[in-house]
Design a protein around this motif. Structure first.
Motif, mmCIF file in Angstrom:
data_model
loop_
_atom_site.group_PDB
_atom_site.id
_atom_site.type_symbol
_atom_site.label_atom_id
_atom_site.label_comp_id
_atom_site.label_asym_id
_atom_site.label_seq_id
_atom_site.Cartn_x
_atom_site.Cartn_y
_atom_site.Cartn_z
ATOM 1 N N THR A 90 118.084 62.750 82.028
ATOM 2 C CA THR A 90 118.527 62.658 80.703
ATOM 3 C C THR A 90 118.856 61.308 80.280
ATOM 4 O O THR A 90 118.380 60.700 79.390
ATOM 5 C CB THR A 90 119.880 63.634 80.467
ATOM 6 N N PRO A 148 118.368 67.492 77.994
ATOM 7 C CA PRO A 148 119.357 68.373 78.711
ATOM 8 C C PRO A 148 118.844 69.713 78.830
ATOM 9 O O PRO A 148 119.119 70.386 80.083
ATOM 10 C CB PRO A 148 120.795 68.076 78.104
ATOM 11 N N GLN A 158 124.811 70.042 81.563
ATOM 12 C CA GLN A 158 123.759 68.951 81.305
ATOM 13 C C GLN A 158 123.886 68.059 80.145
ATOM 14 O O GLN A 158 123.829 66.888 80.194
ATOM 15 C CB GLN A 158 122.306 69.707 81.256
#
Length: 280
Positions: free
Chosen positions: A26, A33, A80
């Motif tokens: 990312t 994500p 994430q």
């Protein structure tokens, strides 16, 4: 027991390694994500195919198994998102609100035994989480997502205890990956970036480390009791701090270090009390 400890150390190091690969995807390669979370479930499902058994399909007809997978989906997705803006060690520290919430939910919903001392230690661990997250006007959005991920994971842990009698560990392991992939696919399949060798490699590493770490946990629990292995879950925080420093040159500040010490110390003490209660 020594075999179990070695397996736990490797497993608890692999899980932060998977999230470190996700953060590279990312932050360095600008992947979404949501793609990182979705690809982890898809690739993890393929890796878990050896655990597929006829009873697994019966298991997935139960709505409670879908609810458990939904909690896991939220936990992985939110962590994430958190990693896009916050250091690995901080994210994992905030994420450890999960075991605290699981302790409360298990007491309320599953009627598991609690003691004043363990409750006090859980409260101390929560103070450690607050030192890392620092809620208020200066709170980091990334750490808020990490705490939300921890809440989802705490619900996942409690639901795992609730549903453990329904099927074998391998079947539950496959179902959580497969159903999470199914739930995310309609929303995330179009987010796939150009699959360069680097992005493909990091995606595979993210999924493999995460799935491998959770798979090794199953083998560790075959060699020792859950209560005896519980303290070593906190290896994750040590591994996350080391990986954050080695890969991203992120060093926690003093308040974060104090929070980490409180979380690890309270968690270890609570696990030791749990072991003593199990032996009594």
């Amino acid at each position: 027991m020594w075999q179990a400890l070695i397996i736990m150390f490797i497993a608890m190091s692999m899980i932060p390694a998977g999230d470190t690969a996700g953060k590279l995807l990312t932050n360095v390669h600008e992947a979404s994500p949501f793609f990182v979370a979705w690809s982890r479930f898809v690739l993890g499902t393929l890796m878990a195919l050896p655990f597929l058994r006829p009873d697994t399909f019966r298991l997935m007809k139960d709505w409670r198994i879908w609810l458990r997978a939904l909690f896991l989906t939220g936990g992985i997705t939110f962590i994430q998102i958190a990693l896009t803006t916050a250091p690995v060690a901080n994210v994992f520290a905030a994420f450890f609100v999960g075991p605290i919430l699981s302790y409360v939910l298990s007491a309320v919903l599953l009627r598991e035994a609690v003691t004043p001392m363990r409750s006090a230690l859980m409260a101390l661990g929560f103070i450690g989480v607050l030192l890392v997250v620092r809620p208020g006007f200066d709170a980091s959005p990334g750490l808020a997502f990490a705490a939300l991920a921890g809440c989802c994971y705490g619900a996942f842990l409690t639901s795992s205890r609730w549903l453990a009698p329904l099927g074998r560990p391998g079947s539950l392991f496959f179902s959580q990956l497969f159903l999470s992939a199914v739930m995310m696919t309609p929303f995330c399949w179009h987010m796939t970036p150009a699959l360069t060798p680097t992005i493909a490699g990091l995606s595979l590493a993210s999924a493999a480390f995460s799935a491998g770490g959770n798979l090794l946990l199953l083998y560790a629990y075959q060699r020792a009791t859950a209560s005896s292995l519980a303290p070593y879950v906190y290896f994750q925080l040590i591994a996350a701090t080391a990986l954050g420093w080695a890969v991203f040159h992120d060093l926690p500040d003093l308040l974060t270090i104090a929070g980490l010490v409180l979380i690890i110390g309270a968690g270890l003490a609570s696990a030791v009390l749990g072991q003593r209660a199990a032996r009594a």
